[in-house]
Design an enzyme around this catalytic site. Structure first.
Site, short mmCIF file in Angstrom:
data_model
loop_
_atom_site.label_atom_id
_atom_site.label_comp_id
_atom_site.label_asym_id
_atom_site.label_seq_id
_atom_site.Cartn_x
_atom_site.Cartn_y
_atom_site.Cartn_z
CB VAL A 19 -8.91 46.31 -19.40
CG1 VAL A 19 -9.80 45.36 -20.21
CG2 VAL A 19 -7.44 45.92 -19.58
CB CYS A 20 -12.87 49.21 -17.05
SG CYS A 20 -12.75 47.76 -15.99
CB THR A 21 -10.96 53.33 -19.89
OG1 THR A 21 -11.02 53.71 -18.51
CG2 THR A 21 -11.10 54.56 -20.76
CG LEU A 69 -17.33 50.36 -19.97
CD1 LEU A 69 -17.60 51.00 -18.62
CD2 LEU A 69 -18.50 49.50 -20.38
#
Length: 161
Positions: free
Chosen positions: A53-55, A58
């Site tokens: 999810v972070c990838t 961002l």
């Protein structure tokens, strides 16, 4: 988890090490919120480099850097990993915003997003050019994030206020 800063009040200042991918170079230096006065700043707290999810989050923000620039805003990603991890993450995904290392989670605590177990709760804070907190979203669950469109809509409101 501590209390989150209040809308309409000055955002907690901080200085964190970080870096930004510029072409082939990863330029490292310290980032200070007070040093960004005069421009809006999007603080995107995220739990970890190279997680699904972070990838996605961002990469979405990185692909919208022109839209943020048109609104005279900077985007800073903040997580507990170190600058070396951030460099690897930025290079692997072509991320074009500064990634800041809050390894001791002092800044996450100041913003009320330090969380036992996961380290940092996914959150976005929009700081006006005057250093005042104008909008925030703190996720209860880390599986979703605020979209590029939502952030640019909120920033447009800050700019016209």
């Amino acid at each position: 988890m501590g209390s989150s800063p209040q809308l309409g009040l000055p955002a907690p200042d901080f200085t964190l090490p970080g870096g930004v991918l510029t072409g082939e170079d990863f330029e490292r230096h310290d980032y200070t919120l007070a040093g960004a006065r005069g421009r809006a700043v999007v603080l995107a707290f995220y739990p970890g480099d190279n997680t699904a999810v972070c990838t996605k989050q961002l990469c979405s923000y990185s692909s919208g850097m022109e839209a943020f620039g048109e609104l005279d805003a900077e985007v800073w990603g903040i997580s507990p990993q170190g600058v070396d991890s951030h460099e690897s993450f930025a290079r692997a995904h072509g991320l074009r915003m500064p990634l800041l290392a809050d390894t001791g989670r002092e800044t996450a605590r100041a913003y009320g997003v330090a969380a036992p177990g996961i380290g940092v709760r996914r959150a976005v804070f929009l700081i006006g050019p005057d250093g005042v907190l104008r909008w925030k979203h703190v996720a209860l669950l880390g599986a979703t994030y605020q979209s590029l469109d939502k952030l640019t809509e909120q920033l447009s409101g800050i700019k016209s206020a």
